[in-house]
Design an enzyme around this catalytic site. Structure first.
Site, mmCIF file in Angstrom:
data_model
loop_
_atom_site.group_PDB
_atom_site.id
_atom_site.type_symbol
_atom_site.label_atom_id
_atom_site.label_comp_id
_atom_site.label_asym_id
_atom_site.label_seq_id
_atom_site.Cartn_x
_atom_site.Cartn_y
_atom_site.Cartn_z
ATOM 1 N N ARG A 555 37.340 3.682 101.459
ATOM 2 C CA ARG A 555 37.476 3.589 100.006
ATOM 3 C C ARG A 555 36.234 2.914 99.434
ATOM 4 N NH1 ARG A 555 43.166 0.832 98.735
ATOM 5 N NH2 ARG A 555 42.398 1.090 96.586
ATOM 6 N N HIS A 556 36.031 3.119 98.155
ATOM 7 C CA HIS A 556 34.960 2.416 97.453
ATOM 8 C C HIS A 556 35.209 0.912 97.531
ATOM 9 C CE1 HIS A 556 37.933 1.642 94.320
ATOM 10 N NE2 HIS A 556 38.278 2.930 94.436
ATOM 11 N N ASN A 562 40.613 -2.489 89.987
ATOM 12 C CA ASN A 562 41.440 -2.968 91.097
ATOM 13 C C ASN A 562 41.855 -4.415 90.863
ATOM 14 O OD1 ASN A 562 39.468 -1.093 93.467
ATOM 15 N ND2 ASN A 562 41.526 -0.625 92.727
ATOM 16 N N ARG A 607 32.309 4.269 90.968
ATOM 17 C CA ARG A 607 32.616 3.242 91.958
ATOM 18 C C ARG A 607 32.343 3.707 93.381
ATOM 19 N NH1 ARG A 607 37.292 4.860 89.343
ATOM 20 N NH2 ARG A 607 39.139 5.491 90.562
ATOM 21 N N GLU A 628 39.501 10.646 92.502
ATOM 22 C CA GLU A 628 40.845 10.088 92.647
ATOM 23 C C GLU A 628 41.877 10.973 91.952
ATOM 24 O OE1 GLU A 628 42.997 8.794 94.213
ATOM 25 O OE2 GLU A 628 42.998 6.623 93.939
ATOM 26 N N HIS A 694 38.643 7.688 97.414
ATOM 27 C CA HIS A 694 39.691 6.895 96.778
ATOM 28 C C HIS A 694 40.967 6.948 97.603
ATOM 29 C CE1 HIS A 694 37.082 6.986 93.164
ATOM 30 N NE2 HIS A 694 36.809 8.209 93.600
#
Length: 741
Positions: A555-556, A562, A607, A628, A694
């Site tokens: 994931r980023h 977040n 991101r 995403e 994502h």
């Protein structure tokens, strides 16, 4: 090493001394013992008589243990300082119990000078307590590399390493002072010891023989403990495995009007089957709250039934968009037997047949098609035992032919029964190398399912040899064979027996994969192939191969949303995310430093692009398909806000996260649909790929590679700042996870 004059001028005319980076000798010593059973409880070690390098290592208790590199190979790597490039050593075998005696290699000491083994790589011979001799093949490799390249060699340089205090996680860096001839150089860059960051994977990632993962005989469903498997007048027993085979329990009142009970051909148990007159209509879920089409009992009209029941095992299939549309067309317009498809494998042994079958099964399941893999060899081992010699497979052995045909019929009938209970695609995995065997299967399939033969042809001698050796090491057929070479000879004799009667496919519908496994070109031939699903199968097989390579999923870095708990959006990285992108770059550089053809894939959202930014030396590709999941009108909201302002949507998502579609957004099934081109391209790649994406997207990709059920996808663990390494190769799929923060 830097060469040229000792002094150089910079732009200001000042004399500077160039940095001299010392080169060290890196040596790898390997031992191979194919006859594992003879010394299975003894572990190879190396002890040196050169105290300057390793201290007083003549004491057997201080010998260095070798690490297992493969089923039969052991390896020890070490670095030789510049002032001591002549080494003499011996091998020894040590038992687990330190109090038990060791067995020292016979003959004179071995000598390495400048990385070269003097006197040649003779066999390492040992005499055990019972005067039985055990021999190992010996290999020595050496190369000169800079000390920077060896910075992560923890075992050889552990005294030079110290942990950093970044978020309390022990990074690894070389000593901050490196002595050269003329000066001290400070601030050597951070290097990573990759293994230091390994964390347990949630699934079993050990190498498993692919045939063991296939369907079991249906008798497993009838009796607990020890099962009795009957066929005609013959019977046999086998132990109940730890996990039960999935059973499709039908509700007669919902599935069809007049259920009937039939006897399973393989085990004599009773199974509920639906009517063969087509009264069961297509069921396709298109998201929670969306209509599901159901064929009326009159066969003349369709009625729309609103239903939120998504747990029906017989829904066909659990797919979306074009996948579901193609499935409906095939079921509504095709003949009765075309509703069920049997992919019948054809090949000589050790040609990648079972691996290809397992891979195709995984792909079709991921797309939502109810698919199962039936391996005839597994049935044979349960029926006739796993210790059959090559004579059992001779063409002039009528008893062997009859026995093999019997288990083939049992497996095929089990597959047909499963199809009639709601299954769609059965992969029938056996050699099926003669026209007589294939004609028998086509007669069994008449009016019940459509057959497509899938023939795998391999002319790569080296690959065949590797596959054969892997088979001897992993197959239950040779689990009790102590002599590896004897097992190898027996299996090659078995292959020869098959070659004598082998007939390539020329009948019916077929797909031929000719030298496609090696990844160096090849050819695919198709005959009489039509329909949506067969077309997808051909397209997938055109882009698959067996070239080993890793795929890194991550994931980023943590984003600002977040931190705030908001979904969707296109935010920048948080402070922790900025730190992770630097650590990820160092990790990828270290892990893929020798992989010049590797590539970095990201989504189009900033991101992921920012996270991959510091990774240098590899091309970067942005995929919109990797974006995403689209949260629609809920984009930018927290789940608490959705629960408060849109309670119906919150509850619908909670009830079925797989099929729930955000208003004006996507469902997980929609994500799977748009990821199919990504999967095809990942299968086509022959070099490593790093995918920075994502959570929802990586859940779907991870489910594909690990063959996890679709219903588990929304609940899989894909944490931030963790790298999931998927290793693809002829031995299957292995997984390793690294937690960098």
């Amino acid at each position: 090493m830097v060469t040229g004059n000792n002094e150089e001028h910079d732009g200001n005319g000042i004399h500077q001394t160039p940095l001299r980076i010392p080169e060290l000798l890196y040596v790898s010593v390997k031992m191979e013992n194919p006859i594992l059973a003879l010394a299975g409880n003894l572990f190879p070690h190396v002890f040196f008589s050169s105290a300057a390098l390793l201290g007083d290592s003549c004491d057997c208790s201080k010998a260095l243990s070798m690490e297992r590199e493969s089923a039969s190979m052991w390896e020890l790597s070490f670095v030789v300082p510049q002032n001591h490039e002549a080494l003499d050593f011996k091998f020894l075998l040590k038992p687990k119990d330190d109090n038990s005696p060791c067995f020292v290699e016979e003959g004179p000491n071995r000598v390495i000078i400048g990385g070269a083994l003097q006197g040649g790589a003779r066999l390492a011979s040992f005499k055990l307590d019972n005067d039985q001799a055990v021999e190992y093949k010996v290999f020595v490799q050496a190369s000169r590399v800079s000390s920077f390249d060896l910075a992560a060699s923890w075992r050889a340089y552990k005294e030079n390493f110290h942990p950093s205090a970044v978020r309390g996680i022990p990074d690894v860096s070389i000593s901050s002072e490196l002595q050269t001839e003329n000066e001290t150089v400070s601030s050597v860059g951070l290097e990573l010891d990759l293994e230091h960051y390994v964390v347990p994977a949630p699934s079993n990632s050990a190498r498993v023989y692919a045939a063991n993962l296939t369907e079991n005989p249906r008798s497993r469903n009838s009796v607990s403990g020890s099962d009795s498997y009957s066929a005609g007048d013959d019977s046999f027993s086998f132990d109940q495995p730890e996990t039960e085979m999935e059973i499709n329990d039908l509700d007669p009142s919902k599935a069809y009007e007049s259920p009937r009970m039939v006897k399973s051909q393989s085990v004599g148990t009773m199974s509920t089957l639906r009517k063969e007159d087509g009264q069961r209509g297509p069921f396709v879920d298109r998201g929670v709250g969306f209509p599901r089409f159901k064929k009326s009992s009159s066969l003349k009209a369709f009625t729309t039934v609103l239903s939120l029941d998504t747990d029906t095992e017989n829904s066909f299939p659990a797919a979306a968009g074009a996948v579901a549309a193609g499935a409906i067309a095939d079921q509504m317009l095709g003949p009765k037997e075309d509703k069920h498809l049997a992919i019948v494998m054809v090949s000589l042994p050790a040609r990648g047949k079972t691996f290809t079958a397992a891979k195709l099964t995984r792909y079709l399941r991921w797309l939502g098609h109810n698919t199962k893999h039936f391996n005839v060899g597994k049935y044979r081992r349960l029926k006739h035992g796993a210790s059959q010699s090559a004579d059992f497979f001779r063409a002039d052995n009528p008893e062997g032919i009859e026995a093999r045909n019997e288990v083939a019929k049992l497996a095929f009938e089990d597959m047909i029964t499963w199809m009639q209970e709601g299954g769609q695609v059965g992969i029938f995995d056996a050699t099926n190398s003669s026209k007589q065997r294939r004609n028998m299967l086509m007669k069994l399939a008449e009016g019940r399912c459509k057959i497509i033969f899938l023939e795998t042809i391999c002319n790569d001698v080296d690959m065949i040899e590797r596959n054969i050796r892997y088979k001897i090491q992993q197959s239950p057929d040779y689990a009790e064979v102590q002599d590896f070479e004897a097992g190898l000879r027996d299996f090659k004799t078995r292959v020869t027996n098959y070659e004598k009667v082998y007939e390539t496919v020329e009948e019916g519908s077929y797909i031929k994969m000719i030298d496609m496994a090696s990844g160096r070109g090849g050819q695919i031939q198709v005959n009489n192939i039509s329909g949506y699903l067969p077309g997808r199968i051909v397209f997938f097989l055109m882009n698959t191969h067996l070239t080993p390579r890793p795929i890194l999923l991550t994931r980023h870095g943590e984003s600002q949303d977040n931190v705030r708990g908001r979904i969707g959006g296109d935010p920048a990285l948080s402070e922790a995310g900025e730190l992770y992108k630097q650590k990820l770059a160092k990790f990828v550089t270290k892990r893929l430093k020798s992989e010049r053809a590797a590539s970095i894939w990201t989504s189009t959202l900033q991101r992921t692009i920012l996270t991959a930014g510091p990774i240098g030396g590899f091309p970067k590709i942005q995929w919109r398909a990797l974006d995403e999941i689209d949260a629609g009108v809920c984009d930018g909201m927290t789940y608490e806000e959705i629960k408060k302002n849109m309670p119906e949507e919150y509850e619908s998502r909670k009830k079925d996260k797989l099929r729930y579609r955000y208003p004006r957004g996507e469902s997980y099934l929609d994500v799977i649909q748009r990821l199919e081109p990504v999967i095809i391209e990942l299968e086509r790649q022959r070099a490593p790929v790093v995918v920075v994406s994502h959570q929802a997207v990586l859940r779907a990709l991870y489910a594909y590679f690990t063959d996890r059920p679709l219903k588990e996808i929304p609940h899989m663990e894909v944490p931030l700042h963790t790298i999931i390494e998927i290793e693809l190769g002829v031995t299957g799929v292995q997984e390793k996870r690294y937690k960098l923060m």
